[in-house]
Enzyme design. Structure first.
Site, PDB file in Angstrom:
ATOM      1  N   ASP A 155      81.040  71.314  62.579  1.00  0.00           N
ATOM      2  CA  ASP A 155      80.993  71.450  61.114  1.00  0.00           C
ATOM      3  C   ASP A 155      82.387  71.746  60.560  1.00  0.00           C
ATOM      4  OD1 ASP A 155      79.241  71.233  59.034  1.00  0.00           O
ATOM      5  OD2 ASP A 155      78.224  73.146  59.402  1.00  0.00           O
ATOM      6  N   LYS A 185      80.921  67.107  60.686  1.00  0.00           N
ATOM      7  CA  LYS A 185      79.994  67.071  59.552  1.00  0.00           C
ATOM      8  C   LYS A 185      80.669  67.741  58.376  1.00  0.00           C
ATOM      9  CE  LYS A 185      76.255  69.944  59.106  1.00  0.00           C
ATOM     10  NZ  LYS A 185      76.604  70.610  57.847  1.00  0.00           N
ATOM     11  N   GLU A 219      80.080  68.748  53.948  1.00  0.00           N
ATOM     12  CA  GLU A 219      79.110  68.875  52.857  1.00  0.00           C
ATOM     13  C   GLU A 219      79.583  68.176  51.590  1.00  0.00           C
ATOM     14  OE1 GLU A 219      77.827  72.924  52.250  1.00  0.00           O
ATOM     15  OE2 GLU A 219      77.447  73.237  54.395  1.00  0.00           O
ATOM     16  N   GLU A 271      69.335  68.579  53.057  1.00  0.00           N
ATOM     17  CA  GLU A 271      68.871  69.971  53.118  1.00  0.00           C
ATOM     18  C   GLU A 271      68.226  70.402  51.792  1.00  0.00           C
ATOM     19  OE1 GLU A 271      71.687  72.788  54.680  1.00  0.00           O
ATOM     20  OE2 GLU A 271      70.456  74.508  54.101  1.00  0.00           O
TER      21      GLU A 271
HETATM   22  O1  KIV Z   1      75.610  75.135  59.577  1.00  0.00           O
HETATM   23  C1  KIV Z   1      74.431  74.785  59.718  1.00  0.00           C
HETATM   24  O2  KIV Z   1      73.641  75.416  60.421  1.00  0.00           O
HETATM   25  C2  KIV Z   1      74.000  73.581  59.029  1.00  0.00           C
HETATM   26  C3  KIV Z   1      72.595  73.103  59.220  1.00  0.00           C
HETATM   27  C4  KIV Z   1      71.549  73.991  58.714  1.00  0.00           C
HETATM   28  C5  KIV Z   1      72.410  71.710  58.745  1.00  0.00           C
HETATM   29  O3  KIV Z   1      74.768  72.978  58.361  1.00  0.00           O
END
Ligand code: KIV
Length: 263
Positions: free
Chosen positions: A83, A112, A114, A181
């Site tokens: 992330d 990933k 946002e 989400e």
């Molecule tokens: O950081 C996380 O746990 C997330 C998920 C809930 C998609 O982004």
């Protein structure tokens, strides 16, 4: 190990994608022994592993550290998505790419991020540079102050339309999959039908191409946090405490260690 082509194949064949979060080596070693499709080293690490009140405290350094630990546990047997933390992809182009590079070099197989608006150029650039990108729209926790809190998104016609535009924008920019989400189940279904890339839902109903949950939530280790979309599949808190209490009792009774534990 899954790759981004397998994500596409799963959507086409209608077989569901399972994703769980993971932040540490020991859990990663256990997840390797399961049939989970992929692992998200989420910025939720800031809350689950560090006790921060939201994900805004996650940093590139923190994410690098967790991705590296998970990568050592996974040993290339599961597809890892790292992330991008708050604001790390909203700086200068060079800084954004450096952040993505650091997560990939720590062991992620994809990143990933946002939101959609303003991220397209970055997504195009990194995908062309060999970094697969998973999008994330709907209730995006990094945008909580702009959203007026952690609220279900897409409840009105206009916000649902905006989310459809965002989803198409991310697909067009090159995302191989998109996390949806906190939206009504009907919108989760519509977005899934609209897109050719797979959707992975969390609080987005049963009809997305896959599901993701925080590992500690599904194991029942976060009993004090129980939003509607979470299901604890075991009572991890009870089992955890039971294990520790059994140890304490054995110590107090002098039943541990026994001969088999002694040199
Ligand atoms: O950081 C996380 O746990 C997330 C998920 C809930 C998609 O982004």
């Amino acid at each position: 190990m899954m790759n981004i082509i397998d994500f596409q194949k799963k959507k086409q064949s209608g077989s569901k994608i399972s994703m769980v979060t993971c932040y540490d080596y020991t859990s990663a070693r256990m997840l390797v022994e399961t049939s989970v499709d992929c692992i998200l080293v989420g910025d939720s690490a800031a809350m689950i592993m560090h006790g921060h009140k939201n994900t805004l405290s996650a940093t590139v350094e923190m994410m690098q550290y967790h991705v590296a630990a998970v990568s050592r546990g996974v040993n290339d047997k599961k597809f890892i998505i790292g992330d991008m933390p708050f604001a790390s992809y909203r700086k200068s182009f060079t800084d954004n790419i450096t952040a993505a590079q650091l997560l990939m070099q720590a062991g992620a197989h994809a990143i990933k991020l946002e939101g959609a608006a303003g991220n397209q150029d970055f997504i195009k650039h990194v995908t062309q540079s060999g970094i697969p990108v998973m999008g994330h729209i709907g209730l995006t926790p990094q945008l909580m102050y702009m959203l007026g809190g952690l609220k279900v998104q897409g409840k009105t016609q206009s916000s649902a339309e905006r989310l459809k535009e965002d989803a198409l924008m991310l697909q067009e920019a090159g995302c191989f999959a998109i996390v949806i989400e906190g939206v009504p189940a009907s919108l989760g279904r519509e977005l899934t039908r609209l897109l050719t890339v797979p959707t992975i839902g969390v609080g987005a109903g049963p009809d997305t191409d896959g599901q993701v949950l925080v590992l500690q939530d599904l194991l029942g280790l976060t009993a004090d946090f129980k939003p509607k979309f979470v299901k604890a599949f075991i009572d991890g808190q009870a089992q955890y405490k039971e294990g520790v209490e059994a140890y304490i009792k054995a110590v107090n009774l002098g039943e541990f260690p026994t001969d088999e534990h002694c040199y």
